[in-house]
Design a protein around this motif. Structure first.
Motif, mmCIF file in Angstrom:
data_model
loop_
_atom_site.group_PDB
_atom_site.id
_atom_site.type_symbol
_atom_site.label_atom_id
_atom_site.label_comp_id
_atom_site.label_asym_id
_atom_site.label_seq_id
_atom_site.Cartn_x
_atom_site.Cartn_y
_atom_site.Cartn_z
ATOM 1 N N ASN A 32 0.801 -1.224 0.000
ATOM 2 C CA ASN A 32 0.000 0.000 0.000
ATOM 3 C C ASN A 32 0.834 1.274 0.000
ATOM 4 O OD1 ASN A 32 0.961 0.014 2.611
ATOM 5 N ND2 ASN A 32 -1.037 -0.009 3.611
ATOM 6 N N ARG A 33 2.149 1.139 -0.163
ATOM 7 C CA ARG A 33 3.011 2.310 -0.304
ATOM 8 C C ARG A 33 3.492 2.501 -1.739
ATOM 9 N NH1 ARG A 33 4.252 -0.663 3.873
ATOM 10 N NH2 ARG A 33 6.084 -1.608 2.914
ATOM 11 N N ILE A 34 3.084 1.574 -2.620
ATOM 12 C CA ILE A 34 3.486 1.639 -4.027
ATOM 13 C C ILE A 34 2.243 1.835 -4.886
ATOM 14 C CG2 ILE A 34 4.524 0.376 -5.949
ATOM 15 C CD1 ILE A 34 6.235 -1.113 -3.916
ATOM 16 N N TRP A 35 2.251 2.867 -5.709
ATOM 17 C CA TRP A 35 1.131 3.132 -6.594
ATOM 18 C C TRP A 35 1.352 2.420 -7.917
ATOM 19 C CZ3 TRP A 35 -3.061 6.695 -5.788
ATOM 20 C CH2 TRP A 35 -3.092 7.207 -4.491
ATOM 21 N N TRP A 96 -8.503 -0.362 -11.302
ATOM 22 C CA TRP A 96 -7.272 -0.663 -10.580
ATOM 23 C C TRP A 96 -6.138 0.288 -10.919
ATOM 24 C CZ3 TRP A 96 -2.897 -1.624 -13.390
ATOM 25 C CH2 TRP A 96 -3.048 -2.001 -14.720
ATOM 26 N N TRP A 97 -6.272 1.026 -11.993
ATOM 27 C CA TRP A 97 -5.140 1.821 -12.478
ATOM 28 C C TRP A 97 -4.760 2.929 -11.497
ATOM 29 C CZ3 TRP A 97 -5.144 7.023 -14.443
ATOM 30 C CH2 TRP A 97 -3.912 7.414 -14.955
ATOM 31 N N CYS A 98 -3.470 3.080 -11.260
ATOM 32 C CA CYS A 98 -2.902 4.158 -10.448
ATOM 33 C C CYS A 98 -3.452 4.157 -9.018
ATOM 34 C CB CYS A 98 -3.155 5.518 -11.105
ATOM 35 S SG CYS A 98 -1.941 6.773 -10.608
ATOM 36 N N LEU A 99 -3.558 2.971 -8.432
ATOM 37 C CA LEU A 99 -3.985 2.831 -7.049
ATOM 38 C C LEU A 99 -3.011 1.916 -6.311
ATOM 39 C CD1 LEU A 99 -7.832 2.276 -7.480
ATOM 40 C CD2 LEU A 99 -6.719 4.337 -6.607
ATOM 41 N N PRO A 100 -2.834 2.114 -5.008
ATOM 42 C CA PRO A 100 -2.011 1.182 -4.240
ATOM 43 C C PRO A 100 -2.834 -0.033 -3.823
ATOM 44 C CG PRO A 100 -2.768 2.923 -2.820
ATOM 45 C CD PRO A 100 -3.316 3.239 -4.198
ATOM 46 N N ASN A 103 -3.301 -3.643 1.191
ATOM 47 C CA ASN A 103 -2.659 -4.284 2.337
ATOM 48 C C ASN A 103 -1.337 -3.640 2.723
ATOM 49 O OD1 ASN A 103 -1.561 -5.635 -0.181
ATOM 50 N ND2 ASN A 103 -0.205 -6.480 1.362
ATOM 51 N N ASP A 104 -0.985 -3.775 4.004
ATOM 52 C CA ASP A 104 0.328 -3.327 4.469
ATOM 53 C C ASP A 104 1.166 -4.492 4.982
ATOM 54 O OD1 ASP A 104 -0.964 -3.948 6.788
ATOM 55 O OD2 ASP A 104 -0.699 -2.000 7.745
ATOM 56 N N HIS A 105 0.688 -5.732 4.755
ATOM 57 C CA HIS A 105 1.421 -6.917 5.193
ATOM 58 C C HIS A 105 2.391 -7.308 4.078
ATOM 59 C CE1 HIS A 105 2.105 -10.585 7.523
ATOM 60 N NE2 HIS A 105 2.128 -11.226 6.373
ATOM 61 N N SER A 106 3.562 -6.697 4.098
ATOM 62 C CA SER A 106 4.569 -6.986 3.077
ATOM 63 C C SER A 106 5.927 -6.556 3.598
ATOM 64 C CB SER A 106 4.252 -6.227 1.776
ATOM 65 O OG SER A 106 4.375 -4.829 1.985
ATOM 66 N N GLY A 107 6.965 -7.050 2.960
ATOM 67 C CA GLY A 107 8.307 -6.668 3.370
ATOM 68 C C GLY A 107 9.334 -7.657 2.878
ATOM 69 N N GLY A 108 10.494 -7.668 3.519
ATOM 70 C CA GLY A 108 11.561 -8.570 3.114
ATOM 71 C C GLY A 108 12.816 -8.322 3.923
#
Length: 269
Positions: A32-35, A96-100, A103-108
C-alpha cells in the motif's frame, strides 16, 4: 565472459533481484506504499495481473520474453495467482489503475546472498500469502491461503512461467526443464505444462500498435488450485543440472519458512 553473481533486495521498490549460476530471477511485489502505474498512454492495457505484485521473470540470456507481448496470456503472468480471464475481462478492470494495494502486510530482508520478499496479496476477491526466497543456487516460491472467497466454484491458477519456447522441454519426476532452467515442484505441488504456437497482435496491449497477427511458440508452466478449498504451492527455480536441497518447514497463512542445505549443515555441525 563472467556472469555477475549477487543478490539485492530493494525495500522501497519491493523488488528482489537474484543472480545465481548464470541465471537471473527477479520478483516484483507490491504494497500500500506503491502506486500501480502499469497503464500509460494506452500501453499495458492488459497488465491488471501485474498491478498486485508477486510477479517474476526468469532469464538466462535475456531473450526469454523478447517480443512475447503480442501472444502473452495476460491472465498468466509469471509468479502471479489469478483468475482465468479473457482480454475483454482484463480490460474491464479499469478501476485498478494508479492505485495502491489495500494491504500493508509486506516486506523482506537480506543477509549476504540469501534474501526473502513477502506479501499478503488481496485483489478482486482473490487472496494469497506469497513469499519468495533467494538462496545459493536457486530461488524458492511459496504460496499459502490461496482462495477466491466470493466464488467457491472457481479454480485459481498460479503461473510458474510463461516464456518463449526455445528448444526441447523435458520432464523429470514432476520437474520441468527448458532452456537451461529447471522448475522443481516441492511439497506435493504439481505442475501443468503446455507448449506450442500462440497468436495475437501488438494492439492487444498497446492500442497505438498494429493489429496484424503475430504467432510465436510459447511454454507455459502453471499450478491449478482446487475450487472451494484453501490452496498453496511451493517450487524451486534453478539452473539446469542443479537442484539445491530445500525443505519447506511451514507454508501457511501464519508462517512461510524453508530450510536450505547449507543452513542444515551448520545447524547439525
Amino acid at each position: 565472459e563472467t556472469a555477475f553473481e549477487g543478490t539485492k533486495y530493494f525495500p522501497r521498490a519491493a523488488l528482489l533481484c537474484h543472480h545465481t549460476g548464470g541465471l537471473y530471477i527477479g520478483a516484483k511485489f507490491h504494497n500500500n506504499r506503491i502506486w500501480d502505474a502499469e497503464i500509460c498512454n494506452g500501453e499495458g492495457e492488459l497488465c491488471y495481473n501485474m498491478s498486485y505484485g508477486t510477479h517474476t521473470c526468469i532469464m538466462r540470456d535475456g531473450g526469454e520474453y523478447l517480443d512475447i507481448d503480442p501472444v502473452w496470456d495476460y491472465a498468466r503472468i509469471p509468479g502471479t495467482t489469478s483468475r482465468t480471464e479473457t482480454d475483454a475481462q482484463l480490460l474491464a478492470h479499469r478501476d485498478w489503475w494508479c492505485l495502491p494495494l489495500p494491504n500493508d502486510h509486506s516486506g523482506g530482508a537480506q543477509k549476504n546472498d540469501c534474501a526473502v520478499i513477502y506479501e499478503h496479496a488481496q485483489h478482486d476477491g482473490v487472496e494469497v500469502f506469497a513469499a519468495d526466497f533467494a538462496i545459493p543456487g536457486g530461488f524458492v516460491c511459496l504460496g499459502a491461503g490461496v482462495r477466491a472467497p466470493n466464488e467457491d466454484s472457481e479454480r485459481l491458477v498460479t503461473t510458474v512461467d510463461q516464456c518463449l519456447l526455445r528448444g526441447e522441454v523435458r520432464q523429470e519426476n514432476g520437474a520441468v526443464i527448458h532452456n537451461g532452467v529447471r522448475y522443481t515442484p516441492l511439497n506435493g505441488t504439481r505442475f501443468d505444462c503446455t507448449s506450442g504456437p500462440a497468436t495475437g497482435s501488438w494492439q492487444r496491449n498497446n492500442f497505438a500498435e498494429s493489429d496484424a497477427p503475430v504467432t510465436r511458440d510459447v511454454l507455459t508452466v502453471t499450478i491449478t488450485h482446487e475450487a472451494g478449498k484453501l490452496g498453496g504451492y511451493a517450487y524451486l527455480i534453478s539452473p539446469e543440472g542443479t537442484a539445491p536441497k530445500v525443505e519447506v518447514l511451514r507454508n501457511d497463512c501464519g508462517v512461510q519458512a524453508i530450510l536450505i542445505d547449507l543452513l542444515a549443515k551448520l545447524l547439525k555441525g
